[in-house]
Design an enzyme around this catalytic site. Structure first.
Site, PDB file in Angstrom:
ATOM      1  N   ARG A 107       0.902  -1.200  -0.084  1.00  0.00           N
ATOM      2  CA  ARG A 107      -0.108   0.011   0.046  1.00  0.00           C
ATOM      3  C   ARG A 107       0.857   1.099  -0.046  1.00  0.00           C
ATOM      4  O   ARG A 107       0.367   2.393  -0.298  1.00  0.00           O
ATOM      5  CB  ARG A 107      -0.929  -0.173   0.950  1.00  0.00           C
ATOM      6  N   ASP A 113     -13.402  -4.667  -2.564  1.00  0.00           N
ATOM      7  CA  ASP A 113     -14.092  -3.939  -1.246  1.00  0.00           C
ATOM      8  C   ASP A 113     -15.498  -3.871  -1.726  1.00  0.00           C
ATOM      9  O   ASP A 113     -15.863  -3.789  -2.921  1.00  0.00           O
ATOM     10  CB  ASP A 113     -13.501  -2.553  -1.201  1.00  0.00           C
TER      11      ASP A 113
HETATM   12  O1  CP3 Z   1      -9.444  -9.538   3.687  1.00  0.00           O
HETATM   13  C1  CP3 Z   1     -10.648  -9.411   3.367  1.00  0.00           C
HETATM   14  O2  CP3 Z   1     -11.558  -9.359   4.202  1.00  0.00           O
HETATM   15  C2  CP3 Z   1     -10.790  -8.989   2.086  1.00  0.00           C
HETATM   16  C3  CP3 Z   1     -11.109  -7.556   1.671  1.00  0.00           C
HETATM   17  C4  CP3 Z   1     -12.219  -6.671   2.237  1.00  0.00           C
HETATM   18  C5  CP3 Z   1     -11.862  -5.129   2.227  1.00  0.00           C
HETATM   19  N1  CP3 Z   1     -13.241  -4.888   2.293  1.00  0.00           N
HETATM   20  C6  CP3 Z   1     -10.598  -4.748   1.972  1.00  0.00           C
HETATM   21  C7  CP3 Z   1     -10.543  -3.109   2.783  1.00  0.00           C
HETATM   22  C8  CP3 Z   1     -13.515  -6.921   2.374  1.00  0.00           C
HETATM   23  C9  CP3 Z   1     -14.334  -8.254   2.322  1.00  0.00           C
HETATM   24  C10 CP3 Z   1     -14.142  -5.624   2.764  1.00  0.00           C
HETATM   25  C11 CP3 Z   1     -15.411  -5.612   2.915  1.00  0.00           C
HETATM   26  C12 CP3 Z   1     -16.007  -4.233   3.474  1.00  0.00           C
HETATM   27  N2  CP3 Z   1     -15.479  -2.791   2.949  1.00  0.00           N
HETATM   28  C13 CP3 Z   1     -17.071  -4.113   4.164  1.00  0.00           C
HETATM   29  C14 CP3 Z   1     -17.821  -5.032   5.017  1.00  0.00           C
HETATM   30  C15 CP3 Z   1     -16.934  -5.853   6.051  1.00  0.00           C
HETATM   31  C16 CP3 Z   1     -17.010  -4.901   7.426  1.00  0.00           C
HETATM   32  O3  CP3 Z   1     -15.642  -4.707   7.730  1.00  0.00           O
HETATM   33  O4  CP3 Z   1     -18.163  -4.381   7.718  1.00  0.00           O
HETATM   34  C17 CP3 Z   1     -17.364  -2.542   4.501  1.00  0.00           C
HETATM   35  C18 CP3 Z   1     -18.205  -1.965   5.359  1.00  0.00           C
HETATM   36  C19 CP3 Z   1     -16.352  -2.126   3.502  1.00  0.00           C
HETATM   37  C20 CP3 Z   1     -16.266  -0.375   3.279  1.00  0.00           C
HETATM   38  C21 CP3 Z   1     -14.801  -0.036   3.635  1.00  0.00           C
HETATM   39  N3  CP3 Z   1     -13.788  -0.184   2.907  1.00  0.00           N
HETATM   40  C22 CP3 Z   1     -14.628   0.618   4.624  1.00  0.00           C
HETATM   41  C23 CP3 Z   1     -15.419   1.318   5.846  1.00  0.00           C
HETATM   42  C24 CP3 Z   1     -13.044   1.037   4.613  1.00  0.00           C
HETATM   43  C25 CP3 Z   1     -12.421   1.944   5.459  1.00  0.00           C
HETATM   44  C26 CP3 Z   1     -12.304   1.461   6.786  1.00  0.00           C
HETATM   45  C27 CP3 Z   1     -11.062   0.868   6.780  1.00  0.00           C
HETATM   46  O5  CP3 Z   1     -10.923  -0.248   7.623  1.00  0.00           O
HETATM   47  O6  CP3 Z   1      -9.985   1.324   6.280  1.00  0.00           O
HETATM   48  C28 CP3 Z   1     -12.641   0.279   3.429  1.00  0.00           C
HETATM   49  C29 CP3 Z   1     -11.439   0.331   3.091  1.00  0.00           C
HETATM   50  C30 CP3 Z   1     -10.774  -1.163   3.041  1.00  0.00           C
HETATM   51  N4  CP3 Z   1     -11.375  -2.359   2.549  1.00  0.00           N
HETATM   52  C31 CP3 Z   1      -9.171  -1.483   3.557  1.00  0.00           C
HETATM   53  C32 CP3 Z   1      -9.203  -2.691   3.237  1.00  0.00           C
HETATM   54  C33 CP3 Z   1      -7.897  -3.716   3.262  1.00  0.00           C
HETATM   55  C34 CP3 Z   1      -8.281  -0.485   4.137  1.00  0.00           C
HETATM   56  C35 CP3 Z   1      -7.855   0.362   3.046  1.00  0.00           C
HETATM   57  C36 CP3 Z   1      -6.403   0.654   3.075  1.00  0.00           C
HETATM   58  O7  CP3 Z   1      -5.592  -0.261   2.858  1.00  0.00           O
HETATM   59  O8  CP3 Z   1      -6.097   1.803   3.292  1.00  0.00           O
END
Ligand code: CP3
Length: 659
Positions: A354, A390
């Site tokens: 990242r 995502d």
């Molecule tokens: O390893 C896994 O689970 C697969 C990848 C995955 C991501 N997001 C990667 C991600 C999955 C299955 C998700 C689902 C997701 N995304 C959900 C449902 C699951 C949950 O946690 O309730 C939701 C609500 C999202 C929306 C989302 N995406 C948010 C709220 C955020 C920001 C908050 C955070 O944790 O950073 C993301 C970004 C995101 N999705 C990241 C990752 C690895 C972080 C991004 C980064 O690298 O900066």
């Protein structure tokens, strides 16, 4: 290799010739951190500063005051000064209660013993004569010998001896003096505490674990003790110890080496002269070759990488894997486990990827997305992989803007607030607009061990709607619920459109190679059962009914304790529950339904022992019922120590083994 390194007798010797040759040298030194870094650089190394302690002066030093009183009263025969800084500190503390001249006079009447040149220099400066000087290497042994063999013929028996302490007390010296009949008083001057800012030390430890550090440089025993304390507290100790055979451990002298050995660290280098400069010069001389030799030996004895930890499959048919069997409610040899967000920021390797590329770009690069997916599953030895993507990617082909704002999470533009906004939402044809996801699935499936199932996923209609209306995360879902309550027609139109998109998207993921699916309804717990039934259930049900019947689907929701009956009614094969419910009750209430969950993700902030204890409690609560997939109650949090994650997976495998 030709030895063109600076010689050990010439620590600061000349220009950096070969020396460390670019090795990364972790230094735990605090007070002399800058000097150490400079010497490392001079010897051709890359310094990593990870101070392991700070000196804390003892505020009102009652022991020093008591010692001053005894000294002035003539009740002390011998005073042993062990360090320069300590000698000065002790004198300063005593000066606050007694006149300087009286103290100097009193010290001139007793036998003063200096452990090394530094206390000698300080005593001279103060004006106190030094009776006995210990020889090199200035350990407690030389101190005792120097006293015994002094021309002043100091008798130990019955002598009242004060020892100025430096950091941790020197038990060996005190014992030795007492065994010769001395009456010993320890006078502490300062003690070693953990640094206030632990980040550099933890970061240094992580570099060792991640194999990006080559040499560990210890300049005091307290550093080693503090390091082990911190590693233990942060759940990093096992991973750190596992990495030790791949680094060179250098110690400044015998006391430090003894401590390291007692903590289970093999010391590779100890210079003949116990000085910082000699330590660095000698280590620079030998570290390179030592590393080449031991790393090649390790490679030979370990032909396979981390994947070797994966539980040995008895079959390569993914349908017979513990995960797939558990989804079908069949008994398994052990409880399968994977973690939501198992590929994420808690993992150093992910953070490294990242640092070069934005999250959105990463999701859209099938090669990298596949690599991240496979690496995470292997690294933690999970029983399933989930495609790196995502839930929000689907909003772009609906005609909305998507961005991830550093630290603030997702941000959606052109949001839906009213019926007319719903009308402009586009139907999603995922085959084209989300083709990178399917490509990532194909590549992941090709790379991943055959017996490890790959999960596809999507957000569920309500959770996606909440982002589409709010534009990002929300606390009260005011805008979403307002639209839902005020314009039911527009709401259902939007939910139907989302449901159609999600169904097509999930079906295409199965076609690309996903063997199971998870539907994330992360935020649906904000609704009452009545509202869920009226505004959400029909749409989630439509999605689930539209999916292939032979593919297991995990329907996960957070905060859904009051909605579980309805979630089951929606009709998925596996119910995913969060940590707020008792999993045993869920099994009781829904016989025949497989259950995924539900360890509190925050348990992973503790240490491997506590993690194991909680894993055991959860497994005991499930009681070996078939149809359990172990997971967290929500995703792995970014600050989670990776060691604790690995400890969890290991504990689940081991404690649930029925094979
Ligand atoms: O390893 C896994 O689970 C697969 C990848 C995955 C991501 N997001 C990667 C991600 C999955 C299955 C998700 C689902 C997701 N995304 C959900 C449902 C699951 C949950 O946690 O309730 C939701 C609500 C999202 C929306 C989302 N995406 C948010 C709220 C955020 C920001 C908050 C955070 O944790 O950073 C993301 C970004 C995101 N999705 C990241 C990752 C690895 C972080 C991004 C980064 O690298 O900066």
């Amino acid at each position: 290799m030709a030895k063109t390194v600076p010689s050990s007798t010439d620590p600061n010797g000349g220009s950096p010739r070969r020396g460390f040759g670019g090795l990364r040298v972790l230094s735990f030194e605090s007070r002399l951190a800058a000097d150490t870094a400079r010497l490392i650089r001079k010897a051709g190394g890359v310094p990593i500063e990870a101070p392991a302690l700070q000196e804390v002066p003892i505020g009102r030093n009652e022991e020093a005051f008591a010692f001053a009183t005894e000294l002035l009263a003539g009740h002390v025969d011998v005073v042993i000064f062990t360090t320069g800084v300590g000698t000065r500190g002790l004198f300063k503390a005593m000066e606050t209660t007694a006149p300087r001249e009286d103290l100097i006079a009193a010290l001139s009447r007793v036998a003063t013993v200096a452990r090394g040149p530094k206390p000698v220099a300080v005593l001279r400066e103060i004006g106190v004569p030094v009776t006995v000087k210990a020889a090199e290497p200035n350990t407690w042994r030389e101190v005792v010998t120097a006293i015994e063999e002094s021309p002043q013929a100091i008798t130990m028996k019955g002598a009242r001896v004060a020892v100025q302490e430096y950091g941790a007390s020197n038990r060996a010296l005190v014992d030795e003096l007492e065994s010769r009949g001395a009456i010993v008083t320890a006078v502490p001057v300062y003690r070693w505490a953990l640094p206030e800012d632990l980040f550099p030390l933890l970061d240094g430890a992580r570099q060792v674990i991640d194999r990006t550090a080559d040499v560990l440089l210890f300049t005091s025993a307290s550093q080693a003790r503090n390091l082990v304390t911190v590693l233990g507290e942060r759940g990093l100790e096992t991973a750190f110890r596992e990495a030790l055979p791949e680094v060179v451990v250098a110690s400044v002298g015998p006391v430090c080496s003894e401590t390291l050995a007692s903590l289970g660290f093999d010391v590779d280098v100890e210079p003949e002269t116990h000085k910082l400069g000699s330590l660095i010069a000698r280590t620079a001389e030998v570290a390179g070759e030592m590393l080449i030799e031991r790393r090649s030996r390790l490679r030979e004895s370990r032909p396979v990488t981390t994947a070797a930890r994966a539980t040995t499959p008895t079959t390569t048919d993914v349908n017979d894997s513990p995960f797939m069997k558990a989804c079908r409610g069949e008994p398994t040899d052990y409880t399968p486990v994977w973690l939501m967000r198992q590929a994420g920021r808690y993992m150093q390797e992910y953070r490294e990827v990242r640092s070069r590329i934005s999250f959105l770009e990463l999701c859209k690069k099938p090669d990298l997305a596949a690599e991240v997916t496979v690496h995470a599953a292997r690294r933690i030895d999970a029983d399933a992989a989930i495609i790196f993507s995502d839930i929000l990617l689907i909003v772009e082909p609906m005609g909305l803007g998507l961005d991830y704002v550093h630290g603030d999470g997702p941000s959606i533009s052109r949001v839906v607030r009213a019926a007319r906004d719903v009308d402009r939402l586009l139907e999603v044809e995922p085959e084209e607009s989300l083709s990178f996801v399917f490509e990532a699935i194909r590549r992941t499936r090709a790379e991943l061990e055959e017996h490890i199932p790959l999960l596809g996923f999507s957000g569920a209609p309500f959770t996606l709607a909440s982002y589409i209306v709010e534009g990002g995360g929300s606390r009260n879902y005011t805008l979403t619920k307002s639209l839902m309550y005020q314009d039911e027609g527009a709401w259902h139109a939007m939910m139907s459109l989302i449901a159609r998109a999600v169904t097509k998207y999930l079906c295409a993921q199965v076609q690309a190679g996903a063997q199971a699916l998870q539907l994330f309804d992360s935020w649906v717990g904000c609704l009452s059962p009545g509202d869920y039934e009226r505004y959400v259930l029909p749409h989630t049900k439509a999605v689930l009914e539209g999916l292939p019947t032979d593919v297991p689907v995990i329907h996960f929701g957070s905060d859904t304790a009051t909605l579980l009956d309805l979630c089951v009614q929606a009709g998925s094969s596996v119910l995913g529950v969060d940590h707020r419910v008792a999993i045993g009750d869920v099994f009781e209430r829904f016989p025949g339904v497989a259950v995924q969950g539900n360890l509190d993700p925050v348990v992973l902030f503790t240490n491997p022992d506590i993690v194991r204890e909680h894993a055991k409690r959860l497994l005991d609560e499930v009681g070996g019922r078939p149809g359990h997939i172990f997971n967290l109650g929500h995703g792995v949090l970014p600050a989670t120590p990776v060691d604790n994650v690995i400890a969890l997976i290991d504990a689940v495998h081991e404690l649930s083994s029925r094979g």
